[in-house]
Design a protein around this motif. Structure first.
Motif, PDB file in Angstrom:
ATOM      1  N   THR A  14      41.602  39.869  56.471  1.00 55.07           N
ATOM      2  CA  THR A  14      41.388  41.102  57.215  1.00 55.07           C
ATOM      3  C   THR A  14      41.970  42.304  56.503  1.00 55.07           C
ATOM      4  N   GLN A  15      42.844  42.088  55.561  1.00 50.88           N
ATOM      5  CA  GLN A  15      43.462  43.176  54.811  1.00 50.88           C
ATOM      6  C   GLN A  15      42.950  43.143  53.377  1.00 50.88           C
ATOM      7  N   GLN A  16      41.641  43.047  53.197  1.00 53.33           N
ATOM      8  CA  GLN A  16      41.082  42.833  51.864  1.00 53.33           C
ATOM      9  C   GLN A  16      41.342  43.986  50.921  1.00 53.33           C
ATOM     10  N   HIS A  17      41.686  45.139  51.425  1.00 55.70           N
ATOM     11  CA  HIS A  17      42.001  46.252  50.537  1.00 55.70           C
ATOM     12  C   HIS A  17      43.368  46.059  49.875  1.00 55.70           C
ATOM     13  N   GLU A  18      44.155  45.153  50.375  1.00 56.85           N
ATOM     14  CA  GLU A  18      45.473  44.847  49.802  1.00 56.85           C
ATOM     15  C   GLU A  18      45.358  43.662  48.848  1.00 56.85           C
ATOM     16  N   PRO A  19      46.035  43.715  47.706  1.00 54.42           N
ATOM     17  CA  PRO A  19      46.035  42.553  46.806  1.00 54.42           C
ATOM     18  C   PRO A  19      46.649  41.331  47.500  1.00 54.42           C
ATOM     19  N   ILE A  20      46.209  40.157  47.091  1.00 58.40           N
ATOM     20  CA  ILE A  20      46.714  38.928  47.705  1.00 58.40           C
ATOM     21  C   ILE A  20      48.220  38.814  47.531  1.00 58.40           C
ATOM     22  N   SER A  21      48.754  39.299  46.424  1.00 60.33           N
ATOM     23  CA  SER A  21      50.199  39.220  46.217  1.00 60.33           C
ATOM     24  C   SER A  21      50.956  40.013  47.279  1.00 60.33           C
TER      25      SER A  21
END
Length: 86
Positions: A14-21
């Motif tokens: 849901t927070q795809q704008h944030e990097p996975i790290s």
């Protein structure tokens, strides 16, 4: 979506704008009930840039697991699972 039970925290894409790290650090901090600044550096456990690149370009069958701050972190595609180490 963020779901938590006594043994596991799961964060979906849901927070795809944030990097996975970044999502991993937030998920572990949430699970540990601490601020993100109170955690050790993620880089001490895994290379965040390489992790971000693998998730971004890894495809649907991606699964990465590693230990971070006393938790077992599993990344399945764009979902982060956090479990306390036993």
């Amino acid at each position: 979506m963020d779901t938590t039970n006594q043994s596991r925290t799961t964060m979906t894409g849901t927070q795809q704008h944030e990097p996975i790290s970044h999502r991993i650090v937030v998920a572990v901090a949430d699970r540990a009930e601490v601020k993100t600044n109170d955690l050790p550096r993620l880089y001490d456990s895994i290379d965040p840039d390489a992790l971000n690149a693998m998730v971004e370009h890894g495809g649907q069958d991606l699964r990465i697991s590693f230990s971070f701050a006393g938790y077992e972190v599993v990344v399945d595609d764009d979902t982060v699972h956090v479990e306390q180490k036993r």
